[in-house]
Design a protein around this motif. Sequence first.
Motif, PDB file in Angstrom:
ATOM      1  N   ILE A  80       0.842  -1.204   0.000  1.00 61.15           N
ATOM      2  CA  ILE A  80       0.000   0.000   0.000  1.00 61.15           C
ATOM      3  C   ILE A  80       0.871   1.244   0.000  1.00 61.15           C
ATOM      4  N   ILE A  81       1.887   1.259   0.838  1.00 55.74           N
ATOM      5  CA  ILE A  81       2.792   2.411   0.909  1.00 55.74           C
ATOM      6  C   ILE A  81       3.513   2.606  -0.424  1.00 55.74           C
ATOM      7  N   VAL A  82       4.031   1.527  -0.999  1.00 52.84           N
ATOM      8  CA  VAL A  82       4.749   1.616  -2.275  1.00 52.84           C
ATOM      9  C   VAL A  82       3.822   2.131  -3.382  1.00 52.84           C
ATOM     10  N   GLY A  83       2.597   1.611  -3.449  1.00 49.96           N
ATOM     11  CA  GLY A  83       1.639   2.068  -4.457  1.00 49.96           C
ATOM     12  C   GLY A  83       1.320   3.538  -4.324  1.00 49.96           C
ATOM     13  N   MET A  84       1.139   4.003  -3.088  1.00 49.90           N
ATOM     14  CA  MET A  84       0.845   5.424  -2.860  1.00 49.90           C
ATOM     15  C   MET A  84       2.039   6.303  -3.222  1.00 49.90           C
ATOM     16  N   LYS A  85       3.238   5.837  -2.916  1.00 49.50           N
ATOM     17  CA  LYS A  85       4.438   6.613  -3.256  1.00 49.50           C
ATOM     18  C   LYS A  85       4.604   6.729  -4.774  1.00 49.50           C
ATOM     19  N   ILE A  86       4.334   5.632  -5.486  1.00 47.68           N
ATOM     20  CA  ILE A  86       4.429   5.665  -6.956  1.00 47.68           C
ATOM     21  C   ILE A  86       3.430   6.664  -7.511  1.00 47.68           C
ATOM     22  N   GLU A  87       2.191   6.614  -7.022  1.00 45.90           N
ATOM     23  CA  GLU A  87       1.168   7.545  -7.498  1.00 45.90           C
ATOM     24  C   GLU A  87       1.541   8.981  -7.165  1.00 45.90           C
ATOM     25  N   GLU A  88       2.115   9.184  -6.002  1.00 47.64           N
ATOM     26  CA  GLU A  88       2.555  10.514  -5.590  1.00 47.64           C
ATOM     27  C   GLU A  88       3.620  11.046  -6.555  1.00 47.64           C
ATOM     28  N   LYS A  89       4.533  10.183  -6.961  1.00 46.36           N
ATOM     29  CA  LYS A  89       5.587  10.589  -7.902  1.00 46.36           C
ATOM     30  C   LYS A  89       5.013  10.857  -9.296  1.00 46.36           C
ATOM     31  N   LEU A  90       4.041  10.035  -9.716  1.00 49.59           N
ATOM     32  CA  LEU A  90       3.414  10.251 -11.022  1.00 49.59           C
ATOM     33  C   LEU A  90       2.585  11.534 -11.026  1.00 49.59           C
ATOM     34  N   ALA A  91       1.985  11.865  -9.881  1.00 50.53           N
ATOM     35  CA  ALA A  91       1.156  13.069  -9.720  1.00 50.53           C
ATOM     36  C   ALA A  91       0.159  13.216 -10.863  1.00 50.53           C
ATOM     37  N   LEU A  92      -0.693  12.232 -11.012  1.00 51.37           N
ATOM     38  CA  LEU A  92      -1.678  12.227 -12.079  1.00 51.37           C
ATOM     39  C   LEU A  92      -2.781  13.245 -11.825  1.00 51.37           C
ATOM     40  N   GLY A  93      -3.281  13.826 -12.886  1.00 54.52           N
ATOM     41  CA  GLY A  93      -4.436  14.707 -12.780  1.00 54.52           C
ATOM     42  C   GLY A  93      -4.092  16.151 -12.496  1.00 54.52           C
ATOM     43  N   TYR A  94      -5.099  16.855 -12.030  1.00 57.22           N
ATOM     44  CA  TYR A  94      -5.008  18.294 -11.800  1.00 57.22           C
ATOM     45  C   TYR A  94      -5.452  18.633 -10.385  1.00 57.22           C
ATOM     46  N   THR A  95      -5.086  19.819  -9.956  1.00 54.82           N
ATOM     47  CA  THR A  95      -5.488  20.342  -8.660  1.00 54.82           C
ATOM     48  C   THR A  95      -6.039  21.736  -8.860  1.00 54.82           C
ATOM     49  N   VAL A  96      -7.103  22.049  -8.129  1.00 57.59           N
ATOM     50  CA  VAL A  96      -7.604  23.416  -8.072  1.00 57.59           C
ATOM     51  C   VAL A  96      -7.109  24.003  -6.761  1.00 57.59           C
ATOM     52  N   VAL A  97      -6.480  25.154  -6.846  1.00 58.85           N
ATOM     53  CA  VAL A  97      -5.995  25.842  -5.657  1.00 58.85           C
ATOM     54  C   VAL A  97      -6.799  27.125  -5.517  1.00 58.85           C
ATOM     55  N   ASN A  98      -7.528  27.244  -4.420  1.00 57.50           N
ATOM     56  CA  ASN A  98      -8.278  28.471  -4.119  1.00 57.50           C
ATOM     57  C   ASN A  98      -7.475  29.272  -3.113  1.00 57.50           C
ATOM     58  N   VAL A  99      -7.313  30.553  -3.396  1.00 51.70           N
ATOM     59  CA  VAL A  99      -6.515  31.425  -2.551  1.00 51.70           C
ATOM     60  C   VAL A  99      -7.367  32.625  -2.146  1.00 51.70           C
ATOM     61  N   THR A 100      -7.315  32.968  -0.882  1.00 51.91           N
ATOM     62  CA  THR A 100      -7.975  34.173  -0.386  1.00 51.91           C
ATOM     63  C   THR A 100      -6.881  35.067   0.187  1.00 51.91           C
ATOM     64  N   SER A 101      -6.824  36.307  -0.308  1.00 48.30           N
ATOM     65  CA  SER A 101      -5.780  37.229   0.118  1.00 48.30           C
ATOM     66  C   SER A 101      -6.393  38.587   0.426  1.00 48.30           C
ATOM     67  N   SER A 102      -5.867  39.244   1.438  1.00 47.47           N
ATOM     68  CA  SER A 102      -6.302  40.611   1.747  1.00 47.47           C
ATOM     69  C   SER A 102      -5.350  41.631   1.139  1.00 47.47           C
ATOM     70  N   GLU A 103      -4.309  41.149   0.497  1.00 52.91           N
ATOM     71  CA  GLU A 103      -3.267  42.020  -0.061  1.00 52.91           C
ATOM     72  C   GLU A 103      -3.538  42.324  -1.535  1.00 52.91           C
ATOM     73  N   HIS A 104      -4.447  43.256  -1.808  1.00 54.20           N
ATOM     74  CA  HIS A 104      -4.794  43.614  -3.189  1.00 54.20           C
ATOM     75  C   HIS A 104      -3.621  44.239  -3.940  1.00 54.20           C
ATOM     76  N   GLU A 105      -2.794  45.003  -3.231  1.00 56.22           N
ATOM     77  CA  GLU A 105      -1.695  45.717  -3.896  1.00 56.22           C
ATOM     78  C   GLU A 105      -0.601  44.785  -4.423  1.00 56.22           C
ATOM     79  N   LEU A 106      -0.562  43.545  -3.986  1.00 56.44           N
ATOM     80  CA  LEU A 106       0.447  42.598  -4.480  1.00 56.44           C
ATOM     81  C   LEU A 106       0.178  42.168  -5.924  1.00 56.44           C
ATOM     82  N   ASP A 107      -1.048  42.332  -6.390  1.00 57.38           N
ATOM     83  CA  ASP A 107      -1.475  41.887  -7.720  1.00 57.38           C
ATOM     84  C   ASP A 107      -1.058  40.430  -7.974  1.00 57.38           C
ATOM     85  N   LEU A 108      -1.459  39.597  -7.049  1.00 59.40           N
ATOM     86  CA  LEU A 108      -1.179  38.165  -7.094  1.00 59.40           C
ATOM     87  C   LEU A 108      -1.623  37.509  -8.395  1.00 59.40           C
TER      88      LEU A 108
END
Length: 192
Positions: A80-108
């Motif tokens: 199980i550990i080996v399978g998860m590590k392999i998948e972690e290295k392959l990093a299949l798929g996509y991720t959505v990252v939601n960010v909330t910032s109070s720093e408007h002037e940074l123009d993130l």
Amino acid sequence: MSVITSNPWLMVLAIFIINVAYVTCLTMRTILTLKGYRYVAAVVSFLEVLVYVIGLGMVMSSLDQIQNVFAYAFGFSIGIIVGMKIEEKLALGYTVVNVTSSEHELDLPKQLRDLGYGVTHNTAYGRDGARLILQILTPRRFELKLIETIKQIDEKAFIIAYEPRTIHGGFWVKGVRSKKLKQYDPDKVESI
């Protein structure tokens, strides 16, 4: 095969290795199926069953030896550990990252777009006033790099990441700049 079955330590080792291989395949097949890689999952499941039948046959033929049962169980957990590590290295798929910032002037949003990310942003209002909300879709292999970059620019940003189930249309289908994303170093990113 008789050399393995006649030597109890070789038998334990063989059962352990076979079960690590089996459960690694099982774990990978499950993850591939969940991520929609049907045909790759089918090939992995073929290998999984072959290894399983061999390993199970070895254990069933020598259940009177407790060390074989322990080798089977230990191989299962390590697989199980080996399978998860392999998948972690392959990093299949996509991720959505939601960010909330109070720093408007940074123009993130502009800084992240300049690095090659696709960013959708808007203004929302929280308890303490206006906040900049960003939604960024990235290949999973760049998730940690993106999060580190955001932290470099705005260390107080609130970040949530999750895996989307379906992606259709928009900038992402045509315009992701993977080469550009690979090239920069998050430690060298400076805020404006």
